[in-house]
Design a protein around this motif. Structure first.
Motif, PDB file in Angstrom:
ATOM      1  N   ASP A   4       0.726  -1.270   0.163  1.00 41.82           N
ATOM      2  CA  ASP A   4       0.054   0.076   0.095  1.00 41.82           C
ATOM      3  C   ASP A   4       0.886   1.354   0.137  1.00 41.82           C
ATOM      4  O   ASP A   4       0.107   2.412  -0.140  1.00 41.82           O
ATOM      5  N   VAL A   5       2.230   0.990   0.145  1.00 36.40           N
ATOM      6  CA  VAL A   5       2.935   2.297   0.369  1.00 36.40           C
ATOM      7  C   VAL A   5       3.001   3.129  -0.993  1.00 36.40           C
ATOM      8  O   VAL A   5       2.781   4.444  -1.013  1.00 36.40           O
ATOM      9  N   ILE A   6       3.410   2.495  -2.175  1.00 29.89           N
ATOM     10  CA  ILE A   6       3.394   3.017  -3.347  1.00 29.89           C
ATOM     11  C   ILE A   6       2.034   3.890  -3.612  1.00 29.89           C
ATOM     12  O   ILE A   6       1.925   4.971  -4.268  1.00 29.89           O
ATOM     13  N   ALA A   7       0.851   3.213  -3.443  1.00 30.46           N
ATOM     14  CA  ALA A   7      -0.471   3.699  -3.718  1.00 30.46           C
ATOM     15  C   ALA A   7      -0.651   5.000  -2.789  1.00 30.46           C
ATOM     16  O   ALA A   7      -1.105   5.970  -3.366  1.00 30.46           O
ATOM     17  N   ALA A   8      -0.284   4.922  -1.489  1.00 30.16           N
ATOM     18  CA  ALA A   8      -0.475   5.949  -0.608  1.00 30.16           C
ATOM     19  C   ALA A   8       0.376   7.193  -1.210  1.00 30.16           C
ATOM     20  O   ALA A   8       0.056   8.481  -1.200  1.00 30.16           O
ATOM     21  N   LEU A   9       1.692   6.842  -1.526  1.00 32.53           N
ATOM     22  CA  LEU A   9       2.204   7.702  -2.060  1.00 32.53           C
ATOM     23  C   LEU A   9       1.885   8.483  -3.188  1.00 32.53           C
ATOM     24  O   LEU A   9       1.865   9.956  -3.387  1.00 32.53           O
ATOM     25  N   GLY A  10       1.343   7.757  -3.971  1.00 30.62           N
ATOM     26  CA  GLY A  10       0.782   8.382  -5.430  1.00 30.62           C
ATOM     27  C   GLY A  10      -0.360   9.364  -5.112  1.00 30.62           C
ATOM     28  O   GLY A  10      -0.601  10.255  -5.566  1.00 30.62           O
ATOM     29  N   ARG A  11      -1.367   9.045  -4.034  1.00 30.18           N
ATOM     30  CA  ARG A  11      -2.223   9.808  -3.583  1.00 30.18           C
ATOM     31  C   ARG A  11      -1.868  11.097  -2.955  1.00 30.18           C
ATOM     32  O   ARG A  11      -2.495  12.148  -3.168  1.00 30.18           O
ATOM     33  N   LEU A  12      -0.895  10.958  -2.146  1.00 30.39           N
ATOM     34  CA  LEU A  12      -0.043  12.212  -1.678  1.00 30.39           C
ATOM     35  C   LEU A  12       0.614  13.153  -2.326  1.00 30.39           C
ATOM     36  O   LEU A  12       0.305  14.343  -2.717  1.00 30.39           O
ATOM     37  N   VAL A  13       1.282  12.365  -3.700  1.00 28.67           N
ATOM     38  CA  VAL A  13       1.742  13.374  -4.843  1.00 28.67           C
ATOM     39  C   VAL A  13       0.364  14.086  -5.577  1.00 28.67           C
ATOM     40  O   VAL A  13       0.549  15.315  -5.603  1.00 28.67           O
ATOM     41  N   ALA A  14      -0.688  13.166  -5.745  1.00 23.91           N
ATOM     42  CA  ALA A  14      -2.028  13.761  -6.297  1.00 23.91           C
ATOM     43  C   ALA A  14      -2.600  15.012  -5.580  1.00 23.91           C
ATOM     44  O   ALA A  14      -3.128  15.729  -6.211  1.00 23.91           O
ATOM     45  N   GLN A  15      -2.501  15.127  -4.178  1.00 25.78           N
ATOM     46  CA  GLN A  15      -3.198  15.800  -3.516  1.00 25.78           C
ATOM     47  C   GLN A  15      -2.153  17.182  -3.319  1.00 25.78           C
ATOM     48  O   GLN A  15      -2.347  17.935  -2.243  1.00 25.78           O
ATOM     49  N   SER A  16      -1.145  17.005  -3.875  1.00 26.67           N
ATOM     50  CA  SER A  16      -0.096  18.191  -3.897  1.00 26.67           C
ATOM     51  C   SER A  16       0.724  18.254  -2.583  1.00 26.67           C
ATOM     52  O   SER A  16       1.265  19.539  -2.011  1.00 26.67           O
ATOM     53  N   LEU A  17       0.624  17.343  -1.798  1.00 27.72           N
ATOM     54  CA  LEU A  17       1.372  17.235  -0.437  1.00 27.72           C
ATOM     55  C   LEU A  17       2.766  16.832  -0.491  1.00 27.72           C
ATOM     56  O   LEU A  17       3.674  17.095   0.316  1.00 27.72           O
ATOM     57  N   VAL A  18       2.956  15.940  -1.669  1.00 31.56           N
ATOM     58  CA  VAL A  18       4.433  15.560  -1.808  1.00 31.56           C
ATOM     59  C   VAL A  18       4.691  16.066  -3.290  1.00 31.56           C
ATOM     60  O   VAL A  18       4.108  16.016  -4.093  1.00 31.56           O
ATOM     61  N   GLU A  19       6.013  16.338  -3.384  1.00 30.75           N
ATOM     62  CA  GLU A  19       6.573  16.863  -4.795  1.00 30.75           C
ATOM     63  C   GLU A  19       7.449  15.791  -5.474  1.00 30.75           C
ATOM     64  O   GLU A  19       8.017  15.008  -4.619  1.00 30.75           O
ATOM     65  N   THR A  20       7.217  15.481  -6.592  1.00 30.65           N
ATOM     66  CA  THR A  20       8.133  14.534  -7.175  1.00 30.65           C
ATOM     67  C   THR A  20       9.414  15.310  -7.830  1.00 30.65           C
ATOM     68  O   THR A  20       9.257  16.342  -8.418  1.00 30.65           O
ATOM     69  N   VAL A  21      10.586  14.707  -7.633  1.00 28.79           N
ATOM     70  CA  VAL A  21      11.665  15.076  -8.246  1.00 28.79           C
ATOM     71  C   VAL A  21      12.367  14.135  -9.259  1.00 28.79           C
ATOM     72  O   VAL A  21      12.673  13.008  -8.715  1.00 28.79           O
ATOM     73  N   ASP A  22      12.269  14.552 -10.549  1.00 21.58           N
ATOM     74  CA  ASP A  22      13.039  13.694 -11.377  1.00 21.58           C
ATOM     75  C   ASP A  22      14.475  13.293 -11.182  1.00 21.58           C
ATOM     76  O   ASP A  22      15.257  14.102 -10.971  1.00 21.58           O
ATOM     77  N   GLY A  23      14.890  11.941 -10.847  1.00 28.36           N
ATOM     78  CA  GLY A  23      16.496  11.852 -10.414  1.00 28.36           C
ATOM     79  C   GLY A  23      17.079  11.879 -11.748  1.00 28.36           C
ATOM     80  O   GLY A  23      18.194  11.990 -11.642  1.00 28.36           O
ATOM     81  N   GLY A  24      16.533  11.972 -12.852  1.00 34.22           N
ATOM     82  CA  GLY A  24      17.271  11.971 -14.106  1.00 34.22           C
ATOM     83  C   GLY A  24      18.093  10.699 -14.511  1.00 34.22           C
ATOM     84  O   GLY A  24      18.691  10.068 -13.664  1.00 34.22           O
ATOM     85  N   GLY A  25      18.073  10.321 -15.721  1.00 39.77           N
ATOM     86  CA  GLY A  25      18.737   8.992 -16.178  1.00 39.77           C
ATOM     87  C   GLY A  25      18.069   7.844 -15.602  1.00 39.77           C
ATOM     88  O   GLY A  25      16.872   7.529 -15.598  1.00 39.77           O
ATOM     89  N   ALA A  26      18.985   6.981 -15.080  1.00 39.78           N
ATOM     90  CA  ALA A  26      18.690   5.763 -14.296  1.00 39.78           C
ATOM     91  C   ALA A  26      18.390   6.046 -12.869  1.00 39.78           C
ATOM     92  O   ALA A  26      18.139   5.147 -12.150  1.00 39.78           O
ATOM     93  N   ALA A  27      18.617   7.092 -12.390  1.00 37.32           N
ATOM     94  CA  ALA A  27      18.679   7.349 -10.866  1.00 37.32           C
ATOM     95  C   ALA A  27      17.064   7.253 -10.559  1.00 37.32           C
ATOM     96  O   ALA A  27      16.076   7.203 -11.362  1.00 37.32           O
ATOM     97  N   PRO A  28      16.662   6.759  -9.634  1.00 32.84           N
ATOM     98  CA  PRO A  28      15.389   6.344  -8.850  1.00 32.84           C
ATOM     99  C   PRO A  28      14.540   7.568  -8.949  1.00 32.84           C
ATOM    100  O   PRO A  28      15.278   8.954  -8.565  1.00 32.84           O
ATOM    101  N   THR A  29      13.346   7.805  -9.023  1.00 28.76           N
ATOM    102  CA  THR A  29      12.642   9.047  -8.816  1.00 28.76           C
ATOM    103  C   THR A  29      12.666   9.170  -7.152  1.00 28.76           C
ATOM    104  O   THR A  29      12.823   8.564  -6.344  1.00 28.76           O
ATOM    105  N   ARG A  30      12.799  10.695  -6.994  1.00 24.90           N
ATOM    106  CA  ARG A  30      12.845  11.244  -5.596  1.00 24.90           C
ATOM    107  C   ARG A  30      11.640  12.045  -5.336  1.00 24.90           C
ATOM    108  O   ARG A  30      10.995  12.422  -6.140  1.00 24.90           O
ATOM    109  N   TYR A  31      11.305  12.198  -3.994  1.00 27.29           N
ATOM    110  CA  TYR A  31      10.153  12.937  -3.639  1.00 27.29           C
ATOM    111  C   TYR A  31      10.740  13.841  -2.527  1.00 27.29           C
ATOM    112  O   TYR A  31      11.789  13.673  -1.811  1.00 27.29           O
TER     113      TYR A  31
END
Length: 889
Positions: A372-399
């Motif tokens: 459920d963690v990834i689903a919860a994170l997705g909802r928090l991003v959708a609610q504008s409480l968490v920002e997504t940061v593109d890691g660039g290239g092969a780096a993992p996505t950061r928040y």
């Protein structure tokens, strides 16, 4: 309702509120009380007084909810804002352009970012494009999703009827060209999306502009992320004009003057205003609430109280909506929309410093199933409480969380009683990460691991601070001891020494191997800063501790480090003895990597003894072995040493080739000291061929890199290079003066990699003495000894002034890109740069990527070196002058 209290009052009150389609907050506004009071009434904790009961009775006697909403009133135009919009001109234009391309545009962003105000400005600006007008639909006070179509019908001025409201809306709008503004959809997203879809399907002339904390997820929707206002330039925070040049600074000042006309922005209070803007993330609501505290508090007093921002930033005004009367109320509005698992994850995210990735979240999450963690994170991003940061290239996505959002989430975590447990999970995760990285930092994947730790530097600091606060000295020193190589290669020598020294002073009740590693690590970093006395003491203690522990690898670590201190002191015999013992340990374990590295160390001793032939033999053995092992750092430093040997043997072409390869490899590693050493070596190759301008350029870049890092023993090395160049050009007095400065700045250090043996350098100085005479030489030398490292570098008459050279571009980077690189040169992480400049981490990454591309660089240290070569001034990056001879650092 009558005046007699009855047991059925709470149920009747709830029924009335739901019939009217109101939230507790909206009902409270109608009754002139607080939402807390309504909540207490509905739970039977208190009862209304006579006046409130009278108002309640009048509400009970009003028509039904549908009639009340639809009525037969006039269409609802957008409200007129009471204040002018500050900034946002580019956003207004971009949203207007989006409305021409898409028929539904949703403004998404965190609470308090100004979505509604921006939507109103867009409506005002582009109203002429809609012949049938603009209609405003305020949804914030609605609680029942079924009432959304009724609210739209009412905004259109449609009369009540038995036909469903959605059908009436569609029928009314089918042939009209208008703009519908749906404001505050986040708690009614499904109903808002259904209504929007119906209008988009049947009403081609209607366009919709929605504000929400989450997208509506309607096909064809164009989402526009509303960011906080841009922040004042941290490098010009004391300049009132620079503060006012930012939208956040201008908003704060304008709102302050509206309440307190006598307020003036000056050089004295501008830094505090800039700090308030930064700490509040440029959120308009937060800035307006902060401005309301003046003149009760000065900007400086507001800045110092922002650790308790939610208590500070409140207003008693009854004109604005309750969710805008306090900073925490705006976030309450978003938090209340989350379900229990999402609230749990949101609170726990506050434990991160800077950014984080999914693996880190999954490691610290508690009370939520892993799936459920990834689903919860997705909802928090959708609610504008968490920002997504593109890691660039092969780096993992950061928040990441905005600082204000993180502070709110931390309060939620504390209220749940989970702060200590979450802190432990966070510190344990990053300690495990560092200990996993430690051996990899000395292997073929070291570049990727250096980058990985660099990305999480803030979290590693937070983990160290947590162990320190808990008094868990052993865990603290394990973590610090695992990070020493990272601090060394990535140039964070001051920071590493502070953490290690604090842990060593905390007590001796730790495992002997842990203390031995911490002592040795602290000694290495002290040595790198030319604090040789402290380094010898620490490394000696570390070696003694290792001899008490049955750990051959640890003992080898202590031997090699102590040998390095002996080499610095000119004790070549002791250095050779230490390296030889370490080599024997490696051979006993058949450790090929350690055998190759220790053989390289013995080559360095041979160079220090001015025996280039022996050094050449040892390097011919170690370098191929290091290449076979793909030990990136070992290859780089051994290749550089091979260049030094070639230079001493007169093979200038071979030396230049080795230095060039070493430079490329050091740039890949992000090792600034190595980059500077390779540049210095290339400078000597140019000097020997008489290419004086090219030599001067290489020496200048090396000196600037060493100077920015406060490495005075390396600055002394660079000044000696400049002395030789001055002699070649016949600048005798400059040579004598800079030689005096080099001796003073060196503070007893002994450069081991100098392309010429020390005897050859001294012979060159005697040539200067012979030309000038003893008196003039002594005077120039004495003048040099009074110069600091910075003064000596500044006094060097660089060749560009006297010998024509190709002009160096000063427009390689944008002004903002230069600022980002300047802070990177000072050792700031991406998160720290983002905070300092008031921009997103992703924006920082984009500026760095653009800088690398523009400069042809492979990393930070390389980009800094190339920027200096291009004539960019980066020396102002470090705000704290450093004296590398100080033992207290």
């Amino acid at each position: 309702m009558n005046d007699t209290p009855d047991a059925g009052l709470p149920a009747r009150l709830r029924h009335l509120r739901k019939t009217l389609g109101l939230t507790q907050t909206a009902l409270a506004r109608r009754l002139g009380v607080s939402n807390v009071t309504v909540n207490r009434w509905e739970h039977g904790r208190t009862v209304p007084g006579p006046a409130a009961r009278a108002r309640l009775q009048r509400l009970e006697e009003t028509p039904s909810s549908g009639d009340a909403l639809c009525g037969t009133g006039s269409p609802t135009p957008p409200p007129l804002p009471a204040t002018a919009l500050v900034g946002r001109r580019e956003e207004v234009a971009a949203i207007g352009a989006a409305l021409t391309a898409a028929r539904l545009v949703t403004l998404v962003g965190p609470g308090g970012v100004g979505k509604t105000r921006l939507a109103l400005e867009v409506a005002r600006t582009f109203a002429a494009h809609f012949p049938d007008g603009v209609r405003w639909v305020a949804l914030a006070d609605l609680a029942d999703p079924l009432l959304v179509p009724e609210a739209v019908a009412r905004a259109l001025g449609l009369p009540a009827a038995d036909i469903p409201a959605t059908e009436r809306v569609v029928a009314s709008c089918r042939s009209r060209r208008l703009l519908l503004l749906l404001d505050n959809c986040e708690h009614l997203t499904a109903a808002s999306a259904e209504l929007a879809a119906a209008v988009l399907t049947s009403c081609p002339g209607v366009r919709l502009l929605a504000t929400s904390r989450a997208p509506l997820e309607v096909p064809g929707e164009q989402v526009c992320q509303v960011a906080p206002l841009d922040l004042p330039d941290p490098l010009r925070a004391s300049d009132p004009a620079a503060v006012l040049a930012s939208a956040a600074g201008r908003l704060f000042v304008e709102r302050t003057r509206a309440r307190h006309p006598a307020f003036a922005l000056t050089a004295r209070n501008a830094p505090a205003v800039a700090e308030v803007c930064r700490r509040l993330d440029g959120l308009p609501l937060a800035l307006e609430l902060a401005a309301a505290r003046i003149p009760l508090l000065s900007p400086a007093e507001i800045a110092t109280r922002l650790d308790d921002r939610f208590r500070l930033l409140r207003t008693r005004s009854t004109v604005v909506a309750p969710r805008h009367r306090a900073l925490d109320a705006a976030l309450d509005w978003s938090h209340d929309l989350l379900d229990a698992p999402d609230r749990a994850i949101f609170a726990q995210l506050s434990i991160f410093a800077g950014g984080f990735d999914l693996a880190a979240i999954e490691s610290i999450a508690s009370g939520v199933d892993a799936g459920d963690v990834i689903a919860a994170l997705g909802r928090l991003v959708a609610q504008s409480l968490v920002e997504t940061v593109d890691g660039g290239g092969a780096a993992p996505t950061r928040y990441r969380l905005l600082e204000t959002v993180r502070a709110y989430a931390a309060e939620q975590l504390a209220a749940r009683g989970e702060a200590d447990a979450a802190g432990r999970r966070h510190a344990t995760y990053y300690a495990r990460l560092a200990e996993t990285a430690a051996p990899a930092l000395d292997g073929p994947d070291q570049v990727a691991w250096f980058d990985r730790l660099d990305t999480d530097r803030d979290n590693l600091r937070a983990a160290l601070a947590w162990f320190d606060a808990q008094g868990e000295t052993e865990a603290y020193l394990r973590l610090a001891g695992a990070l020493w190589r990272f601090w060394w290669v990535r140039g964070a020598l001051d920071e590493g020494r502070r953490w290690l020294t604090a842990g060593l002073l905390a007590g001796d009740a730790v495992a002997p191997s842990v203390r031995a590693r911490a002592l040795t690590a602290a000694g290495i970093l002290a040595r790198e800063q030319a604090d040789f006395c402290t380094a010898r003491s620490l490394l000696g203690a570390g070696l003694a501790a290792w001899r008490e522990v049955n750990d051959p690898e640890g003992l080898s670590f202590g031997l090699v480090s102590a040998a390095l201190a002996a080499l610095d002191a000119g004790d070549h015999d002791a250095a050779k003895l230490g390296y030889t013992e370490a080599l024997a340990l490696a051979r006993a374990r058949d450790d090929r990597q350690q055998i190759a590295l220790r053989t390289f160390n013995l080559a360095v001793v041979a160079l220090a003894r001015d025996d280039p032939h022996r050094a050449d033999t040892l390097l011919a053995e170690s370098l191929p072995a290091l290449r076979a092992l793909d030990h990136r750092f070992g290859i780089a430093i051994a290749t550089f040493a091979t260049g030094v040997v070639a230079a001493r043997l007169g093979a200038n072409t071979t030396a230049e080739s080795c230095y060039a390869e070493a430079l490329t490899r050091f740039r890949e590693l992000g090792y600034p000291d190595g980059i500077a050493l390779a540049l210095d070596g290339l400078g000597h190759c140019h000097r020997i061929r008489g290419e004086f301008p090219a030599a001067a350029s290489s020496f200048a870049q090396a000196l600037d890199l060493w100077s920015m890092r406060g490495l005075n023993h390396r600055v002394a090395h660079g000044l000696q290079s400049v002395v030789l160049l001055s002699i070649d050009r016949g600048q005798w007095r400059d040579a004598a003066r800079l030689a005096g400065a080099a001796r003073s700045v060196a503070a007893g250090s002994r450069p081991c990699y100098f392309p010429l043996p020390s005897a050859a350098y001294e012979t060159s100085l005697e040539r200067v003495r012979a030309v000038l005479g003893d008196t003039a030489f002594a005077a120039a030398w004495q003048a040099g000894t009074t110069l600091s490292a910075a003064e000596a570098i500044a006094s060097w008459p660089r060749l560009e002034a006297s010998i024509p050279t190709a002009p160096r571009s000063r427009n390689v980077l944008t002004p903002r890109g230069t600022e980002v690189l300047r802070l990177a040169a000072a050792g700031r992480t991406n998160a720290e740069i983002a905070t300092a400049l008031g921009i997103g981490i992703r924006t920082v990454e984009q500026h760095l990527t653009a800088a690398y591309a523009a400069l042809g660089a492979r990393g930070r240290a390389d980009a800094v070196a190339r920027a200096l070569a291009a004539g960019l001034q980066l020396g102002g990056a470090s705000s704290t002058p450093r004296n590398s001879g100080s033992s207290s650092r």
